[in-house]
Design an enzyme around this catalytic site. Structure first.
Site, short mmCIF file in Angstrom:
data_model
loop_
_atom_site.label_atom_id
_atom_site.label_comp_id
_atom_site.label_asym_id
_atom_site.label_seq_id
_atom_site.Cartn_x
_atom_site.Cartn_y
_atom_site.Cartn_z
N ASP A 1 0.84 -1.19 0.00
CA ASP A 1 0.00 0.00 0.00
C ASP A 1 0.88 1.25 0.00
O ASP A 1 2.02 1.22 0.47
CB ASP A 1 -0.89 0.03 1.25
CG ASP A 1 -1.85 -1.15 1.30
OD1 ASP A 1 -2.14 -1.73 0.24
OD2 ASP A 1 -2.31 -1.46 2.41
N LYS A 2 0.33 2.33 -0.49
CA LYS A 2 1.08 3.58 -0.56
C LYS A 2 1.74 3.93 0.77
O LYS A 2 2.92 4.29 0.82
CB LYS A 2 0.15 4.72 -0.99
CG LYS A 2 0.81 6.09 -1.00
CD LYS A 2 -0.19 7.20 -1.31
CE LYS A 2 0.48 8.57 -1.23
NZ LYS A 2 -0.48 9.68 -1.46
#
Length: 332
Positions: free
Chosen positions: A139-140
């Protein structure tokens, strides 16, 4: 570029013969099929566009390999923490805040853009395009270790390993997560399917039935923070047996222990609201400074696509998460 090979089977499919003879030349069967369909393969001097065409023993096959096309995303000089690199793979420590792949809302400034700039001509091409092969994602706002393929061979090997989830090979993935409270069982397995949240298509959820995909997370509590009778938070190691989107975040939330700082799955929990005021000022400040879910990919092991040896890499939490952990340790 032309490559001439000799078919050595009495009768054999063209694509199968080429895949067998070119197994070590970074040409996947799908790539070979595309070349045949594109009219770039000739048998006995005549162009053949049917991948399933039979070829006789001793037939001369010529392949016109086009130059590797440039990647669609452009190169961008974004600093990367490279842990290991060779002709086949890149292992890196992704910082929080970096999106892995260009997508809507993130057309540039991604890990892919950074890798194209970093690798340059060393990318031999994935499917005929000079691009890094992304076989798994973070995830970012999750930090930690990732491996990326630089060749078709590496891409095929790593994709197969991640699809197998380490059940028959050396693939390992372990994460550190700081969660609210402490799971009742200090170690265990969450085996609950995950799919798109039917109430919010932007998030994931435990979903049973046809729309849920198998998701298995093994966890172990490593440390607890706060009074022994009622700890405010704990450090948990999570090992993935599958790799679904937001898997750890969804599973830990389902256990009733969402990750600290998680803006998506950590809201709406009374335990979070009640425990937040119990954090010492230093810990509260560290959590605010973190500004993201407290999740870090600390361990990655896989079989090297060329050598067959197991490569194992470990990463300490970055400064923001390390500061949070140290501050939580100070809670009495």
């Amino acid at each position: 570029m032309e490559l001439v090979i000799e078919a050595d089977a009495a009768t054999e499919r063209l694509d199968a013969a080429l895949a067998r003879r070119l197994a070590g030349d970074d040409l996947s069967r799908s790539r070979i099929k595309a070349l045949v369909l594109d009219g770039r393969v000739a048998v006995g001097g005549r162009t053949v566009t049917d991948p399933s065409a039979k070829i006789a023993a001793g037939a001369a096959v010529a392949i016109d390999l086009p130059a590797t096309a440039p990647a669609a995303p452009g190169p961008e000089p974004i600093p990367l923490a490279i842990v290991h690199e060779d002709a086949e793979v890149v292992v890196l420590d992704k910082p929080a805040g970096l999106v892995v792949h260009p997508a809507a809302g993130h057309a540039s400034g991604t890990l892919v853009n950074a890798l194209i700039a970093h690798c340059g001509a060393s990318l031999s091409g994935i499917g005929g395009v000079a691009r890094p092969g992304i076989v798994h994602r973070l995830d970012k706002e999750t930090s930690g270790l990732m491996v990326v393929a630089k060749t078709d061979r590496a891409h095929r090997s790593l994709a197969a390993q991640f699809a197998d989830h380490g059940r028959t090979g050396p693939l390992e993935r372990a994460y550190l997560a700081v969660v609210w409270g402490v799971p009742r069982q200090r170690s265990g397995t969450v085996d609950l399917p995950i799919g798109r949240n039917p109430r919010d298509r932007e998030t994931m959820a435990v979903v049973h039935g046809a729309h849920g995909r198998e998701a298995i997370t093994h966890y172990e509590v490593l440390e607890t923070y706060g009074p022994a009778q009622d700890p405010v938070a704990s450090l948990v190691e999570c090992r993935l047996e599958t790799g679904r989107t937001h898997q750890i975040r969804v599973h830990m939330t389902r256990l009733g222990h969402p990750l600290l700082g998680d803006p998506t799955y950590g809201t709406g929990f009374r335990t979070k609201v009640e425990k937040l005021h119990r954090l010492a000022p230093q810990a509260a400040a560290a959590l605010e400074a973190l500004g993201r879910q407290a999740l870090h990919a600390r361990l990655l092991a896989f079989e090297h696509p060329k050598t067959g040896r197991t490569r194992r890499f470990e990463s300490d939490p970055p400064a923001d998460m390390a500061s949070l952990i140290e501050a939580l340790r100070s809670i009495g």
